[in-house]
Design a protein around this motif. Structure first.
Motif, PDB file in Angstrom:
ATOM      1  N   LEU A  10     -15.867  10.902  -2.551  1.00 18.28           N
ATOM      2  CA  LEU A  10     -14.685  10.375  -1.871  1.00 18.28           C
ATOM      3  C   LEU A  10     -13.415  10.789  -2.356  1.00 18.28           C
ATOM      4  CD1 LEU A  10     -15.953   6.614  -1.008  1.00 18.28           C
ATOM      5  CD2 LEU A  10     -16.128   8.544   0.343  1.00 18.28           C
ATOM      6  N   PHE A  11     -13.556  10.680  -4.195  1.00 13.09           N
ATOM      7  CA  PHE A  11     -12.428  10.948  -4.638  1.00 13.09           C
ATOM      8  C   PHE A  11     -11.807  12.548  -4.500  1.00 13.09           C
ATOM      9  CE2 PHE A  11     -10.360  13.208  -8.542  1.00 13.09           C
ATOM     10  CZ  PHE A  11      -9.433  12.040  -8.565  1.00 13.09           C
ATOM     11  N   LEU A  14     -10.501  12.595  -0.683  1.00 11.75           N
ATOM     12  CA  LEU A  14      -9.160  11.742  -0.581  1.00 11.75           C
ATOM     13  C   LEU A  14      -7.922  12.458  -1.361  1.00 11.75           C
ATOM     14  CD1 LEU A  14      -8.264   9.194   0.820  1.00 11.75           C
ATOM     15  CD2 LEU A  14      -8.675   7.888  -1.229  1.00 11.75           C
ATOM     16  N   ALA A  15      -8.256  13.066  -2.374  1.00 14.95           N
ATOM     17  CA  ALA A  15      -7.321  13.851  -3.042  1.00 14.95           C
ATOM     18  C   ALA A  15      -6.746  14.965  -2.457  1.00 14.95           C
ATOM     19  CB  ALA A  15      -7.837  14.216  -4.622  1.00 14.95           C
ATOM     20  N   LYS A  18      -4.629  13.849   0.511  1.00 16.76           N
ATOM     21  CA  LYS A  18      -3.479  13.392   0.225  1.00 16.76           C
ATOM     22  C   LYS A  18      -2.551  14.793  -0.021  1.00 16.76           C
ATOM     23  CE  LYS A  18      -4.167   9.341   1.247  1.00 16.76           C
ATOM     24  NZ  LYS A  18      -3.692   8.714   2.447  1.00 16.76           N
ATOM     25  N   GLY A  21      -1.858  16.685   2.963  1.00 15.91           N
ATOM     26  CA  GLY A  21      -1.253  15.885   3.972  1.00 15.91           C
ATOM     27  C   GLY A  21       0.466  15.880   3.808  1.00 15.91           C
ATOM     28  N   GLU A  22       0.709  15.679   2.192  1.00 14.93           N
ATOM     29  CA  GLU A  22       2.007  15.921   1.542  1.00 14.93           C
ATOM     30  C   GLU A  22       2.654  17.098   1.940  1.00 14.93           C
ATOM     31  OE1 GLU A  22       3.951  13.572   0.220  1.00 14.93           O
ATOM     32  OE2 GLU A  22       5.365  14.611  -0.521  1.00 14.93           O
ATOM     33  N   GLU A  25       3.502  17.419   5.703  1.00 15.32           N
ATOM     34  CA  GLU A  25       4.750  16.309   5.899  1.00 15.32           C
ATOM     35  C   GLU A  25       6.156  16.994   5.367  1.00 15.32           C
ATOM     36  OE1 GLU A  25       4.640  13.416   7.412  1.00 15.32           O
ATOM     37  OE2 GLU A  25       2.753  12.687   7.546  1.00 15.32           O
ATOM     38  N   ARG A  26       6.122  17.522   4.368  1.00 19.63           N
ATOM     39  CA  ARG A  26       7.168  18.346   3.706  1.00 19.63           C
ATOM     40  C   ARG A  26       7.927  19.525   4.681  1.00 19.63           C
ATOM     41  NH1 ARG A  26       8.931  17.122  -2.025  1.00 19.63           N
ATOM     42  NH2 ARG A  26       7.980  15.329  -2.286  1.00 19.63           N
ATOM     43  N   SER A 136       0.520   7.465  16.571  1.00 21.37           N
ATOM     44  CA  SER A 136       0.733   6.422  15.487  1.00 21.37           C
ATOM     45  C   SER A 136       1.630   6.958  14.242  1.00 21.37           C
ATOM     46  CB  SER A 136      -0.717   5.915  15.005  1.00 21.37           C
ATOM     47  OG  SER A 136      -0.610   5.033  13.811  1.00 21.37           O
ATOM     48  N   ASP A 137       1.282   8.042  13.825  1.00 21.63           N
ATOM     49  CA  ASP A 137       2.166   8.410  12.830  1.00 21.63           C
ATOM     50  C   ASP A 137       3.771   8.776  13.129  1.00 21.63           C
ATOM     51  OD1 ASP A 137       0.285   8.727  11.061  1.00 21.63           O
ATOM     52  OD2 ASP A 137       0.145  10.750  10.885  1.00 21.63           O
ATOM     53  N   GLY A 266      -5.458  -1.366   5.727  1.00 25.38           N
ATOM     54  CA  GLY A 266      -5.862  -1.138   4.601  1.00 25.38           C
ATOM     55  C   GLY A 266      -7.287  -0.608   4.730  1.00 25.38           C
ATOM     56  N   GLU A 269      -6.612   2.880   6.734  1.00 21.80           N
ATOM     57  CA  GLU A 269      -5.858   3.977   6.089  1.00 21.80           C
ATOM     58  C   GLU A 269      -6.723   4.404   4.793  1.00 21.80           C
ATOM     59  OE1 GLU A 269      -2.010   2.313   4.783  1.00 21.80           O
ATOM     60  OE2 GLU A 269      -1.560   1.725   7.031  1.00 21.80           O
ATOM     61  N   PHE A 270      -7.600   3.559   4.227  1.00 25.80           N
ATOM     62  CA  PHE A 270      -8.549   3.992   3.340  1.00 25.80           C
ATOM     63  C   PHE A 270      -9.706   5.107   3.886  1.00 25.80           C
ATOM     64  CE2 PHE A 270     -12.409   3.145   1.004  1.00 25.80           C
ATOM     65  CZ  PHE A 270     -12.309   4.272  -0.031  1.00 25.80           C
ATOM     66  N   PHE A 275     -12.620  10.770   8.219  1.00 25.80           N
ATOM     67  CA  PHE A 275     -12.983  11.329   9.575  1.00 25.80           C
ATOM     68  C   PHE A 275     -12.106  12.822   9.759  1.00 25.80           C
ATOM     69  CE2 PHE A 275     -11.542  11.591  13.993  1.00 25.80           C
ATOM     70  CZ  PHE A 275     -12.665  11.919  14.652  1.00 25.80           C
TER      71      PHE A 275
ATOM     72  N   SER B 214       4.881  11.405   2.458  1.00 28.79           N
ATOM     73  CA  SER B 214       3.625  10.647   2.982  1.00 28.79           C
ATOM     74  C   SER B 214       3.867   9.095   3.190  1.00 28.79           C
ATOM     75  CB  SER B 214       2.189  10.968   2.341  1.00 28.79           C
ATOM     76  OG  SER B 214       2.196  12.286   2.181  1.00 28.79           O
ATOM     77  N   PHE B 219      -0.044   2.983  -1.991  1.00 27.66           N
ATOM     78  CA  PHE B 219      -1.389   2.642  -1.652  1.00 27.66           C
ATOM     79  C   PHE B 219      -2.357   3.933  -1.761  1.00 27.66           C
ATOM     80  CE2 PHE B 219      -4.739   2.157   1.789  1.00 27.66           C
ATOM     81  CZ  PHE B 219      -5.485   1.278   1.508  1.00 27.66           C
ATOM     82  N   LEU B 223      -5.555   3.956  -4.530  1.00 28.31           N
ATOM     83  CA  LEU B 223      -7.075   4.444  -4.202  1.00 28.31           C
ATOM     84  C   LEU B 223      -7.487   5.684  -4.943  1.00 28.31           C
ATOM     85  CD1 LEU B 223      -6.702   4.363  -0.090  1.00 28.31           C
ATOM     86  CD2 LEU B 223      -7.879   2.668  -1.729  1.00 28.31           C
ATOM     87  N   LEU B 224      -6.898   6.457  -5.116  1.00 36.13           N
ATOM     88  CA  LEU B 224      -6.958   7.499  -6.142  1.00 36.13           C
ATOM     89  C   LEU B 224      -7.258   7.297  -7.504  1.00 36.13           C
ATOM     90  CD1 LEU B 224      -4.818  10.438  -4.350  1.00 36.13           C
ATOM     91  CD2 LEU B 224      -7.393  10.262  -4.388  1.00 36.13           C
ATOM     92  N   LEU B 227     -10.782   5.521  -7.625  1.00 32.84           N
ATOM     93  CA  LEU B 227     -11.822   6.404  -7.274  1.00 32.84           C
ATOM     94  C   LEU B 227     -12.069   7.273  -8.725  1.00 32.84           C
ATOM     95  CD1 LEU B 227     -11.717   7.134  -3.615  1.00 32.84           C
ATOM     96  CD2 LEU B 227     -13.430   5.613  -4.817  1.00 32.84           C
ATOM     97  N   ARG B 263      -3.438  -4.670   1.556  1.00 25.77           N
ATOM     98  CA  ARG B 263      -4.191  -3.390   1.838  1.00 25.77           C
ATOM     99  C   ARG B 263      -5.384  -3.275   1.105  1.00 25.77           C
ATOM    100  NH1 ARG B 263       0.854  -1.666   3.259  1.00 25.77           N
ATOM    101  NH2 ARG B 263       1.008  -1.351   5.139  1.00 25.77           N
ATOM    102  N   VAL B 267      -9.332  -3.588   1.984  1.00 22.62           N
ATOM    103  CA  VAL B 267     -10.369  -2.742   1.524  1.00 22.62           C
ATOM    104  C   VAL B 267     -11.726  -3.437   0.930  1.00 22.62           C
ATOM    105  CG1 VAL B 267     -11.329  -0.659   0.386  1.00 22.62           C
ATOM    106  CG2 VAL B 267      -8.917  -0.807   1.610  1.00 22.62           C
TER     107      VAL B 267
END
Lengths: 393, 393
Positions: A10-11, A14-15, A18, A21-22, A25-26, A136-137, A266, A269-270, A275, B214, B219, B223-224, B227, B263, B267
Motif C-alpha cells: 500500500l505504501f 500510494l507513494a 502521489k 500525480g503531483e 498536476e504541475r 470531480s477533480d 477520507g 481519497e485513501f 483503483f 495536488s 492528508f 497517510l504516507l 504506512l 478524513r 478511514v
C-alpha cells in the motif's frame, strides 16, 4: 502483525501515485493520469516492484466503490432525473453504434461472425470511474454534461449487462430470451427502485438511525448502504460501482443531515488511488510486437473511440455541440466488462488469443486517453453554469 | 467488478459489527466487545458465514494500523515524555513478572524447561489495540493512566521483540548475543528517533508539503507517514501498529496545521472494526473438551492476567492505587506476538500441540476480558483530569 507485506505494498502504491500525480498536476494534466502511470511504472511490465494479485484487485475494487459512492453523494437525484431523457438516448446510441462498428470492422477484416459479435459486445460497456474522477477533480460534477454522463453510465451498465448475458448464452449455442428478459426486468427494477424511492426511504430511516447509541450512526449507515447496494447490484448482474453510485444518490438530497462530514471523503481519497494504480499495473503494451495484430488493435480502438463519440454525441445533440462533445468524450472509457466479454469469448473458443489482446489494447487506450482531453473541454466553464437550466426531454 | 466477493464479506462483517456493537452499547458494555462477538458469531466456529483467509487478515491489519495512527494523533508527545519513567518501569515489570510466572507455573506442573520458557515468552507482549480503542471510546485517551499505558505499550513492544528473538535463537540451540544486542539497538534507535525528532521533522516538512499542487497534500502526507513508519517498524522487528502510533505522535503536536479534518477518522472508523471482527473469528473455545488441557489453560490464563496486573500495577505504584489498577488492567491483552512465539515453539518441537492450544486460550481470554472491566474503572473520571499534573520520574 507481520513484517511489511500488505502495508508495504500500500505504501509503495500510494507513494508512487502521489509523486506522479503531483508531477501531472504541475504539467496541468489530471492527477488521475499520474496515478495510472504510477501503476504502469511499478507494475510487473516495467520496474516490477509490485506484482498485482487478488489482494490488489480487491483493494482496487473497494476503492472504486467508494469513489462512485462519493460521486453519487455529490449528485442530486432531482437534477439527474431532469436529464433522464437525454441520458437514455446517449446510453442507447452509445451501445448500438460501437456494437455495430465493432461487428462491422471485424467482419470486413475477414473474421468470422461469432468472433465479430464478441468484439462488438466487448466495445459496449462504459467504465465511468475515470470520467467521474476527472469531473470531480475539475469541480464540474454539477455541470449539465456531467449529469448526462453519470445518468447515461447507469443505463449503459444495464444494457452492457444484457449484452454480456446475450453473448454468454450465444457462446452456449443459443440465446435464452426468457432469461434475458428476466435479467432486464431485474436490473431496470433495481435502478428504478433505488432512484425513485431511495431518497425517501433514506429520509424515513434518518430518525431511527440517529436514535442509536453507537457513535456516528450516520457514517455507519452510509458505509453499510454503500456496501449493501454494491452487493445488491452485483446480485442483479450489474457492476458493484453502479450500486455504490445509487447509494450515494439516495443520501445526496439531504447529505448534511447524515453528519458524514469529511469522513466518507477520507475513505474515498485513501482507497480510490489504488483503483487507478492497479488499472495501470495491468498495462502491457509490449505484447503488440506483431505488426498485423497491432494494426487491428489500432483499428478496433479507433472504432471504439469514434463509436462512443458519434453515438453518445448524437444522443446528446439537443445540448449543443460543446456539451455533445463533452458527453461523447466522457463516455469513451471501457472497463472490465469488455475484458469479461473477451475472456468469455476466448474460453469458449469464439475468439482467438490475438483478438483477446486486441480487446485488451482497446480497453487500455480508451481508458488512458480521455482524461487528457476531458479536462480541456471544460476549461472556462463555471462549475454550476448550466445546472439551473432545464432540458426538454 | 465481480459479483459480491470481497464487498459482500465487508458488508456482512461491518453489519454484524454495528448491530452487536449497538446492542453492547445499550447494555453499557464497550462497543468493541460487540464487534469481537460479531466475529465469533459469523466466524467459522459458529454460523460459518465467513471463513477468514488472507484477505481478511490483511484488512484487519490495515484497520489496526489506522486505529493506532489516530490514537497517536490524539496523544501529545510532550505528555508522553512526562510519563516516560513510569511507563518504562511498567513495561519492564510487565515483561518480567508474566515471564517468570509463566515459566514457573509450567515447570511446577511438570513441563520441561524449554517448553516452560516458550510459554513464559508467549505471555510477555501486550497488544495495545483493544485497550486503546476502549480508552478512545470512553474519551479517556488524555488521562494520566492512559498515557502511561500507551507509553508502556511502545517499550513493551521493544522488549517483546527481543524476547521473541531470544527464544527464536534458543530454538536453534543457542542464543546469539551479538544479534540480540543489534536488534535492541535498532529498535530503541527507531523509537527514540521518531519520538524525539519526529515532531520537529514533521514541522519542517509542513511548508514543502503544502506547496504541492495536488489536492489535500496534508492528508496524503499523513497517510504516507502512517504506512511508511508501519513498514519501517516491521523492518526493525517491531509491530507495524507501533510504527503507526509513532507516526501519529509525530503529527499530534500540530495536528490542526495538517488540515486532516475528519478524513483520517473516517478511514480509521471504517477499517478498524474489521480488526476486531477478525480477532473474534479466530475464537474457537470448543477445542478445549479435554479437562486436563482446559485446567492448564485456565491456570496459565490466570497467571497471565495476574502477571500483568501485579507487574504493571507495581510499576505504576507512584500513581496511587486506582491508576495502578487501570494501568494493570489496560496492559492485560496479549496478541499475535504470543501466538508467534507459541507457533515457533511448536514448529521446533519445543512445545506440544496441547500447549499451543493453551497459549491460544490465554491470548483469547486476555483479549476479550479487559474491555468489560476497563471502562468501569474510569467511571466518574473527567477525561483530562490529570493531564496537567506532572508525575515525578
Amino acid at each position: 502483525m507481520g513484517h511489511g507485506g500488505v502495508i508495504l505494498d500500500l505504501f509503495v502504491m500510494l507513494a508512487a501515485a502521489k509523486v506522479l500525480g503531483e508531477i501531472c498536476e504541475r504539467l496541468r494534466i489530471p492527477g488521475v493520469i499520474g496515478e495510472m502511470l504510477a501503476g504502469v511504472a511499478i507494475g510487473p511490465y516495467a520496474l516490477g516492484w509490485i506484482h498485482p494479485g487478488e489482494m490488489h484487485a480487491q483493494i482496487a475494487q473497494i476503492g472504486a466503490v467508494f469513489l462512485l459512492f462519493t460521486i453519487g453523494l455529490e449528485t442530486k437525484p432531482r437534477e439527474m432525473l431532469r436529464v433522464g431523457g437525454v441520458a437514455s438516448l446517449v446510453a442507447l446510441l452509445g451501445v448500438a453504434v460501437p456494437f455495430a462498428g465493432g461487428l462491422l470492422v471485424m467482419h470486413l477484416t475477414g473474421h468470422p461472425v461469432i468472433e465479430s459479435v464478441f468484439v462488438g459486445a466487448a466495445m459496449v460497456a462504459t467504465s465511468v470511474g475515470i470520467t467521474a474522477r476527472v469531473l470531480s477533480d475539475i469541480g464540474m460534477l454539477a455541470h449539465r454534461a456531467s449529469r448526462v454522463i453519470l445518468g447515461a453510465a447507469v443505463i449503459d451498465d444495464v444494457l452492457g449487462m444484457l449484452v454480456l448475458a446475450a453473448v454468454a448464452s450465444l457462446a452456449m449455442g443459443h440465446i435464452e430470451w426468457v432469461r434475458l428478459g428476466l435479467l432486464f426486468v431485474e436490473a431496470i427494477g433495481f435502478v428504478v427502485l433505488i432512484a425513485w424511492v431511495g431518497s425517501r426511504v433514506a429520509s424515513r430511516l434518518h430518525r431511527p438511525v440517529f436514535r442509536m447509541k453507537s457513535r456516528r450512526p450516520g457514517f455507519a449507515f452510509a458505509l453499510l448502504l454503500c456496501l449493501g447496494l454494491s452487493v445488491a447490484a452485483g446480485k442483479v448482474g450489474m457492476a458493484a460501482i453502479i450500486g455504490a453510485f445509487l447509494a450515494g444518490l439516495a443520501l445526496a438530497e439531504k447529505k448534511e443531515d447524515w453528519d458524514l462530514g469529511e469522513r466518507i471523503e477520507g475513505v474515498s481519497e485513501f482507497l480510490s488511488p489504488f483503483f487507478f494504480v492497479v488499472l495501470g499495473m495491468e498495462v502491457n503494451l509490449s505484447a503488440f510486437n506483431e505488426p498485423s495484430v497491432l494494426g487491428l488493435a489500432v483499428l478496433v480502438t479507433v472504432v471504439a473511440i469514434l463509436g462512443k463519440l458519434v453515438g453518445c454525441g448524437a444522443g446528446a445533440y439537443r445540448l449543443g455541440f460543446m456539451d455533445s462533445l463533452r458527453v461523447g468524450v466522457g463516455m469513451i472509457p471501457r472497463g472490465e466488462v469488455g475484458l469479461i466479454v473477451a475472456l468469455l469469448g476466448m474460453q469458449t473458443g469464439a475468439i482467438s488469443n490475438a483478438v483477446y489482446g486486441v480487446v485488451l489494447f482497446m480497453v487500455v487506450v480508451t481508458t488512458v486517453l480521455p482524461p487528457f482531453v476531458l479536462a480541456g473541454l471544460f476549461r472556462g466553464e463555471r462549475p454550476e453554469s448550466n445546472a439551473a437550466e432545464p432540458i426538454g426531454c
